[in-house]
Design a protein around this motif. Structure first.
Motif, short mmCIF file in Angstrom:
data_model
loop_
_atom_site.label_atom_id
_atom_site.label_comp_id
_atom_site.label_asym_id
_atom_site.label_seq_id
_atom_site.Cartn_x
_atom_site.Cartn_y
_atom_site.Cartn_z
N LEU A 61 9.97 5.65 2.46
CA LEU A 61 8.92 5.05 1.63
C LEU A 61 7.69 5.94 1.51
O LEU A 61 6.88 5.75 0.60
CB LEU A 61 8.53 3.68 2.17
N ASP A 62 7.53 6.91 2.41
CA ASP A 62 6.42 7.85 2.28
C ASP A 62 6.69 8.89 1.20
O ASP A 62 5.78 9.64 0.81
CB ASP A 62 6.16 8.57 3.61
N ARG A 63 7.94 8.96 0.72
CA ARG A 63 8.31 9.98 -0.25
C ARG A 63 8.86 9.42 -1.55
O ARG A 63 8.93 10.12 -2.56
CB ARG A 63 9.38 10.91 0.36
N VAL A 74 4.32 6.25 -5.16
CA VAL A 74 4.69 6.51 -3.77
C VAL A 74 3.58 6.01 -2.86
O VAL A 74 2.44 6.46 -2.95
CB VAL A 74 4.92 8.02 -3.54
N ASP A 75 3.91 5.07 -2.00
CA ASP A 75 2.95 4.50 -1.06
C ASP A 75 3.73 3.87 0.09
O ASP A 75 4.34 2.82 -0.08
CB ASP A 75 2.06 3.45 -1.74
N GLY A 76 3.69 4.53 1.24
CA GLY A 76 4.47 4.04 2.37
C GLY A 76 4.07 2.67 2.87
O GLY A 76 4.85 1.98 3.52
N GLN A 77 2.84 2.24 2.53
CA GLN A 77 2.37 0.92 2.96
C GLN A 77 2.53 -0.12 1.85
O GLN A 77 2.10 -1.28 2.03
CB GLN A 77 0.90 1.00 3.39
N GLY A 78 3.13 0.27 0.75
CA GLY A 78 3.24 -0.62 -0.41
C GLY A 78 3.83 -1.99 -0.13
O GLY A 78 3.29 -3.01 -0.58
N PRO A 79 4.96 -2.08 0.62
CA PRO A 79 5.52 -3.40 0.87
C PRO A 79 4.58 -4.34 1.63
O PRO A 79 4.72 -5.55 1.55
CB PRO A 79 6.77 -3.09 1.71
N ILE A 80 3.61 -3.77 2.36
CA ILE A 80 2.69 -4.59 3.15
C ILE A 80 1.56 -5.13 2.28
O ILE A 80 1.35 -6.34 2.18
CB ILE A 80 2.13 -3.78 4.34
N TRP A 81 0.82 -4.23 1.62
CA TRP A 81 -0.35 -4.70 0.87
C TRP A 81 0.03 -5.41 -0.42
O TRP A 81 -0.77 -6.21 -0.95
CB TRP A 81 -1.33 -3.55 0.58
N SER A 82 1.23 -5.16 -0.95
CA SER A 82 1.62 -5.79 -2.22
C SER A 82 2.25 -7.16 -2.03
O SER A 82 2.70 -7.77 -3.01
CB SER A 82 2.58 -4.88 -2.99
#
Length: 439
Positions: A61-63, A74-82
């Motif tokens: 997810l970082d890539r 690309v955002d490795g934290q996307g599943p959390i904040w979204s």
């Protein structure tokens, strides 16, 4: 090779970025990743994003960006904040653990599903309090809150954190500050057991007692006690720094005001929005709405919900005399000041307010650091990172009026990350400056 989800670290502080990798899927396979959590208030949240596995059957997810879902890019934290708020969570969220207490750990349950049937599950745990942080409830001399102290030996620099017009006690933020080495007092002043229900006529002496209690209790390193708050708490932080300069070593004001306001949406229903919020020595602290010839809420009150109310505050600034009466005398603050503002603030014009404060301090040749961090595309709800940012509009906790805070989920997420890093850097520098003074 069976499907798997790797989370590094699997357990960590709320503000710790996570490296999430899905593996064991077929090359080119579409894989859906669902993230579910329950936040401190028990509310349920969920995000769903679909990715394409690489030639090794993996998704980093970082890539890699999702091809569809609740965020883009690309955002490795996307599943959390979204994650989106679920007003009717349904059975699929019942297995998600609820945090224990206001500063309890939040568990984000991750479930990956490949289009060919492969599945994997993992938990991501977000802690507000690091191992060994101690919580001590405060309920004496009329004070209400909770003190969080670090696991490391003291003395530690100290900080008080104040909520805004929603009231309550922000234990989660204090626990996170304690996890970074501060003796942190989450102080309530209304809207919590043992306190008034409304932001009406709150005496500033209450906070003076709290500052004295904190000093006597933790005996802070270099006698350093910062005050921080958000929204009305940001206004209050600047006000306390100016009223009690010898008791406040630094101010961290989130989306603050440069002037004192009345009760607005947080007062007693029978008072109206222009009643007094703060008193000093039994007398009302003048606020900008008193006799303000430019104030006009009719256009805002006629808007359908969710309402964007910032224009009413912009209009009130046209009454120069009212602004002068209500101006917070920030030049009296005897320490560094950090201002954090949002350019798309839907509640009030925090960027303009923060600019006014910074300009006043500059003109007064303030002898301490003055830092203004503005996030032009963000809205009012600046928080610590690691939280969902998708709920832009919600009912005000006191009035029930549905207001929009402004910004976008992505802009607010980025502002949370940058502002929290800025706060920690600012406090580190402020403590170091205090230590040099004491040497």
């Amino acid at each position: 090779m069976s499907a798997a989800i790797s989370v590094v670290p699997a357990v960590g502080l709320l503000d710790t970025p996570r490296h999430i990798v899905l593996s064991g899927f077929a090359p080119g396979e579409h894989v859906s990743l669902t993230a579910r959590s329950r936040q401190a208030d028990g509310s349920a949240w969920r995000s769903v994003n679909t990715y394409v596995a690489d030639a090794r059957g993996a998704i980093d997810l970082d890539r890699q960006a999702p091809v569809s879902g609740s965020y883009a890019g690309v955002d490795g934290q996307g599943p959390i904040w979204s994650q989106a708020w679920l007003p009717q969570p349904g059975e699929d969220s019942l297995a998600v653990p609820a945090p224990e207490g206001l500063a309890g750990a939040i568990t984000v349950v991750l479930q990956a599903q490949g289009e060919h049937g492969a599945r994997a599950t993992a938990n991501l745990v977000q802690r507000h309090a690091a191992e060994g942080v101690v919580r001590t409830p405060l309920s004496q001399d009329g004070l209400v809150g909770a003190l969080f102290t670090p696991a490391t030996p003291g003395p530690h620099p100290a900080i008080v954190f104040l909520n805004g017009s929603g009231g309550g006690v922000n234990e989660a933020r204090a626990a996170l500050f304690a996890s970074h080495g501060y003796a942190a007092l989450a102080l309530g002043y209304f809207g919590a057991p043992g306190l008034p229900d409304h932001l009406s006529g709150i005496p500033l002496e209450y906070f003076e007692r709290a500052l004295a209690w904190l000093r006597a209790t933790v005996r802070p390193a270099w006698d350093f006690v910062a005050v921080s708050g958000i929204s009305r708490g940001g206004e209050l932080s600047l006000l306390l720094g100016s009223e009690y300069p010898q008791a406040v070593s630094a101010v961290v004001a989130y989306v603050p005001s440069s002037v004192v306001h009345g009760v607005l949406n947080a007062g007693k229903p029978e008072e109206g929005r222009f009643a007094t919020a703060w008193t000093r020595g039994g007398d009302a602290v003048a606020h900008v709405w008193e006799g303000n010839a430019a104030q006009d809420w009719s256009a805002i009150d006629s808007l359908p919900e969710p309402r964007r109310q910032a224009q009413a505050f912009v209009d009130a600034q046209r009454d120069v005399a009212a602004v002068a009466r209500a101006r917070i005398p920030v030049e009296r603050i005897a320490g560094p000041v950090l201002l954090l503002s949002a350019g798309d603030d839907g509640y009030w014009p925090s960027s303009r307010y923060a600019e006014d404060v910074a300009r006043t301090l500059t003109r007064a040749q303030h002898p301490h650091a003055v830092t203004h961090l503005d996030y032009p595309e963000a809205g009012h709800a600046l928080q610590a990172p690691g939280v969902p940012t998708t709920r832009i509009a919600k009912p005000h906790p006191v009035s029930g009026i549905v207001l929009t805070g402004g910004g976008t989920p992505l802009a607010n997420h980025r502002a949370n990350q940058a502002s929290w890093a800025g706060v920690l850097d600012f406090l580190k520098d402020a403590v170091a400056a205090r230590a040099r003074q004491a040497a």
